[in-house]
Motif scaffolding. Structure first.
Motif, short mmCIF file in Angstrom:
data_model
loop_
_atom_site.label_atom_id
_atom_site.label_comp_id
_atom_site.label_asym_id
_atom_site.label_seq_id
_atom_site.Cartn_x
_atom_site.Cartn_y
_atom_site.Cartn_z
N GLY A 2 19.22 -14.76 69.47
CA GLY A 2 18.12 -15.53 69.68
C GLY A 2 17.10 -15.53 69.21
N GLU A 3 16.10 -16.28 69.71
CA GLU A 3 15.41 -16.48 69.57
C GLU A 3 14.22 -15.58 69.42
N PRO A 8 10.29 -9.70 63.62
CA PRO A 8 10.17 -8.42 63.53
C PRO A 8 9.89 -7.08 64.21
N ASN A 9 10.98 -6.51 63.78
CA ASN A 9 11.71 -5.00 64.70
C ASN A 9 11.54 -5.49 66.30
N ILE A 10 12.48 -6.90 66.45
CA ILE A 10 13.37 -7.19 67.17
C ILE A 10 14.59 -7.95 67.01
N GLY A 11 15.78 -6.43 67.28
CA GLY A 11 17.16 -6.69 66.71
C GLY A 11 17.81 -7.26 68.68
N LYS A 12 19.02 -6.70 68.52
CA LYS A 12 19.45 -7.49 69.79
C LYS A 12 19.42 -6.96 70.69
N GLU A 31 2.69 -13.97 76.25
CA GLU A 31 1.66 -14.60 77.10
C GLU A 31 2.11 -12.93 77.91
N ALA A 32 2.64 -12.15 77.97
CA ALA A 32 2.84 -10.82 78.06
C ALA A 32 1.83 -9.44 77.12
N GLY A 33 0.86 -10.31 76.33
CA GLY A 33 0.60 -9.52 75.33
C GLY A 33 1.42 -8.25 74.08
N MET A 34 2.19 -9.33 73.92
CA MET A 34 3.41 -7.98 72.71
C MET A 34 3.46 -8.22 71.61
N VAL A 35 2.50 -9.33 71.46
CA VAL A 35 3.08 -10.27 70.31
C VAL A 35 1.53 -10.45 69.35
N LYS A 36 0.93 -9.58 68.13
CA LYS A 36 -0.49 -9.93 67.83
C LYS A 36 -0.12 -11.72 67.07
N ASP A 37 -1.40 -12.35 67.02
CA ASP A 37 -1.55 -13.37 66.78
C ASP A 37 -2.00 -13.38 65.47
N SER A 38 -1.10 -14.21 64.28
CA SER A 38 -2.12 -13.58 62.96
C SER A 38 -3.10 -14.26 62.58
N GLY A 39 -3.86 -14.49 63.17
CA GLY A 39 -5.29 -14.87 63.38
C GLY A 39 -5.86 -13.86 63.82
#
Length: 41
Positions: A2-3, A8-12, A31-39
């Motif tokens: 899936g998407e 990175p670092n997220i497998g099946k 929204e859950a705060g688990m992805v750091k924005d590239s900015g």
């Protein structure tokens, strides 16, 4: 695969775990705060 498993670092397995708690898109993950924005520094 899936998407989320394309990130990175997220497998099946992690994607399946996230899906079980309702996180099914990159937007919901952000929204859950688990992805750091590239900015962010």
């Amino acid at each position: 695969m899936g998407e989320l498993a394309k990130l990175p670092n997220i497998g099946k397995t992690v994607e399946e775990q996230l899906n079980r708690v309702g996180i099914t898109t990159v937007e919901k993950l952000k929204e859950a705060g688990m992805v750091k924005d590239s900015g962010d520094r």
